[in-house]
Design a protein around this motif. Sequence first.
Motif, PDB file in Angstrom:
ATOM      1  N   SER A   1     -28.797 -12.201  20.258  1.00 37.85           N
ATOM      2  CA  SER A   1     -29.769 -13.283  20.411  1.00 37.85           C
ATOM      3  C   SER A   1     -29.060 -14.624  20.286  1.00 37.85           C
ATOM      4  CB  SER A   1     -30.862 -13.182  19.355  1.00 37.85           C
ATOM      5  OG  SER A   1     -30.334 -13.436  18.064  1.00 37.85           O
ATOM      6  N   VAL A   2     -29.646 -15.661  20.879  1.00 41.63           N
ATOM      7  CA  VAL A   2     -29.037 -16.991  20.832  1.00 41.63           C
ATOM      8  C   VAL A   2     -28.902 -17.465  19.388  1.00 41.63           C
ATOM      9  CG1 VAL A   2     -29.337 -19.408  21.481  1.00 41.63           C
ATOM     10  CG2 VAL A   2     -29.860 -17.616  23.135  1.00 41.63           C
ATOM     11  N   GLY A   3     -29.958 -17.261  18.591  1.00 42.88           N
ATOM     12  CA  GLY A   3     -29.917 -17.692  17.198  1.00 42.88           C
ATOM     13  C   GLY A   3     -28.839 -16.996  16.402  1.00 42.88           C
TER      14      GLY A   3
ATOM     15  N   LEU B   1     -25.268 -18.384  17.716  1.00 45.79           N
ATOM     16  CA  LEU B   1     -24.997 -19.729  17.209  1.00 45.79           C
ATOM     17  C   LEU B   1     -24.517 -19.695  15.756  1.00 45.79           C
ATOM     18  CD1 LEU B   1     -28.052 -21.611  18.739  1.00 45.79           C
ATOM     19  CD2 LEU B   1     -25.657 -22.203  19.152  1.00 45.79           C
TER      20      LEU B   1
ATOM     21  N   ALA C   1     -33.468 -23.240  18.613  1.00 43.77           N
ATOM     22  CA  ALA C   1     -33.373 -22.125  19.553  1.00 43.77           C
ATOM     23  C   ALA C   1     -34.604 -21.240  19.378  1.00 43.77           C
ATOM     24  CB  ALA C   1     -32.086 -21.338  19.313  1.00 43.77           C
TER      25      ALA C   1
ATOM     26  N   ILE D   1     -31.556 -25.966  22.361  1.00 44.51           N
ATOM     27  CA  ILE D   1     -30.960 -24.941  23.216  1.00 44.51           C
ATOM     28  C   ILE D   1     -32.015 -24.349  24.158  1.00 44.51           C
ATOM     29  CG2 ILE D   1     -29.667 -22.776  23.216  1.00 44.51           C
ATOM     30  CD1 ILE D   1     -28.145 -25.026  21.862  1.00 44.51           C
ATOM     31  N   SER D   2     -33.236 -24.257  23.693  1.00 40.78           N
ATOM     32  CA  SER D   2     -34.322 -23.572  24.395  1.00 40.78           C
ATOM     33  C   SER D   2     -34.451 -24.024  25.846  1.00 40.78           C
ATOM     34  CB  SER D   2     -35.654 -23.827  23.678  1.00 40.78           C
ATOM     35  OG  SER D   2     -35.512 -23.690  22.282  1.00 40.78           O
TER      36      SER D   2
ATOM     37  N   GLY E   1     -25.311 -26.366  23.903  1.00 40.83           N
ATOM     38  CA  GLY E   1     -25.032 -26.889  22.570  1.00 40.83           C
ATOM     39  C   GLY E   1     -23.890 -27.887  22.579  1.00 40.83           C
TER      40      GLY E   1
ATOM     41  N   CYS F   1     -22.376 -24.323  19.651  1.00 38.81           N
ATOM     42  CA  CYS F   1     -22.804 -23.836  20.966  1.00 38.81           C
ATOM     43  C   CYS F   1     -22.608 -22.328  21.012  1.00 38.81           C
ATOM     44  CB  CYS F   1     -22.032 -24.523  22.083  1.00 38.81           C
ATOM     45  SG  CYS F   1     -20.317 -24.009  22.251  1.00 38.81           S
TER      46      CYS F   1
END
Length: 702
Positions: free
Chosen positions: A24-26, A29, A74, A98-99, A134, A147
């Motif tokens: 996941s992005v979170g 990061l 995010a 980021i979203s 990011g 990022c």
Amino acid sequence: MRRLDKIMYPESVALIGASEKEGSVGNELLKKMLEFKYNGKIYPINPKHSYINNMKCYKKITDVLGQIDLAIIAVPAKLVCGVLDECHLAQVENVVIISSGFKEVGGEGLELEKELQERIEKYNMNLVGPNCLGVFNADGKLNFDGCFAPTIPLVGNIGFATQSGALAGGVFNISEAKRVGFGQMVSLGNQTDVDSLDVLEQWESDDNIDEILLYLESINNPQKFRKVATRVARKKPILAIKSGRSEQGAKAAASHTGSLAGSDSAANGLLESCGIIREYSLREMFNDAQVLEKCALPKGKRLGIITNAGGPGILATDSAFDYGLEVPTFSDELQAKLTRLTLPQASKKNPVDLVASASMEHYVNVAEEMLKSDEIDMLLVIYLYITGRHDMEIQKNLEDLKKKYPQKPIVVSYMTTPDFFEKVKTEIKEPNVPMFDDVADAVRGLGLLVKRKEFLEDIKQKTPVFDVKKENVDKIFAKAKKEARMLLTTKESLEALKHYGIIEPKWGSALNIAQAEKLAKKIGFPLVLKISSKTVSHKTDFGGVIVGIQNNDELKQAFTSLEQKCKDAGIWNSIDGIIVMEQVKGSGRELVAGIAENGNYGHQIMFGVGGIFVEALKEVSFRPCPLNARDADALIESTKAKNIMGNIRGKKAVDKTVVRDSLLRLSQFVGDFKCVKELDINPFMISEDGQFLTVDARIVTK
């Protein structure tokens, strides 16, 4: 404090949308910040977790007691505005979103972005994004990777700002292989708030950034961009890829970031005027970045070439010509010195061909002798692996020579096995001599060093102000406005330009044959007649131009013919005269100049090869107004128009100073009369005796 300091140098970061979910992005990061050993405080925010990666997790950002410099968001797009409300309550002034799912997708996303922008303005926040990758800062005291690029790039002193987040990730992936190191990166995304100008101003005074790379899909405020970018380019090299050059590319850019690409000719003129080096591929950008980062600016254009094979030396010489460099033949004295350092069969003139059996010592000794001499300003070394292998030893010695002769740029082209560049990583920790596999890329880089030197030498030029008769032109525009006309007649257009010192042939205006005969006696034959109408824009299409009038009888016949044609078409009442003009002798050389208002780019001035095929040939160039002398010279030199201006088959060359002044006067004209929408001078004719004359003009107002 600079506007983006707390975004690029945060001492504390809240990650809103932090997650334990792999991929996941979170999660990515958070991992990146930890892997890069960020030296600030991290506050994971997620209402579903108490701990993430053994770190205390907060349900809301308002639960954090400490000061937060930056919030990275995010979460799904529909939740972002609510999160911003909470950031405001927590007194957080800087955010990176980021979203995705905003204006780049249109429809509901467009409305969400409007709400987002309203909150940013209301709360006086600084926002990077949304829809971005990011930010990144390799500062050794901070080590901030904010990022989710899959890799950490080679660290250096280059700043990279990009409207494409995915491209940033790709650039990071290949940075080590391309030997280009990054100090900071900003993924701009939709540029709802922070844009490329903000980043340029941030890096202008950041000592950790020596060079700037840009990837642009749009330029939101060209006038401000020109002012800021020109100022920054005087301090640090700027290289830019501007995408959306083709119609299809422009559409793709719009769907990707929700912004229009604009006119490429206008964008190109803008970048050139700012002193920005425009790149057309990542390959070019990486290659050129190496040279501009690692080489001093040369004193002149003289290139010395060392090779161990004739073909690459010839290719390098050809490329040098393409980029305006000189490859001088060496003096007898220098050739004699080189003879003592080379094999008997070697050529010492320049390029110096050491032949295939040359040793590493031959290369190094010849290179030093050339660098010591005052006959070259820069050095290109070409090495082909043919017999004994010397690539690594040559590179190591060139690194030492660079330290010894720092003011003379050295670049090298290796045509060797692929493992060489891998070995460089381990055997030479920080190579400072740029390396290429193509001689043309190496020479291009040196050419850009010279181009930058010339730009820095020209920056003190100011836009000249000419003594003109503005009040007379005011009356012409006022008359057209009173009559509710946007189109000026040919007579009015020629008169307006004449009041601004634009040189024209002898001419006058007649409403009857008697007036025409009087003008003919004053001007002399041969003559041209052309209608001047308040309604007919293109005289040639109407048949309103007659050339080659040799005597009074032909004048009467031509005038009567034009008069009758206008009466038959019902436009005689719109005629403010028939122009009686001296026919320019030997007018085979036709140039074009013009001014057009190009959307948010403002007024652009065009110059190039003119005549009836101007649209087909497209041998024209653009620059934004106002011009300075450097811009005007660039317009003259950037197309084949410069070839027409020289001595051709006995016809005298035109004085380029006159051409430059004409372009600068046009720039002043449109600066004084911003009501101009279009201005065409087609053609500007060069006479046999070298005069530069406006023989026709068309002006349209807003």
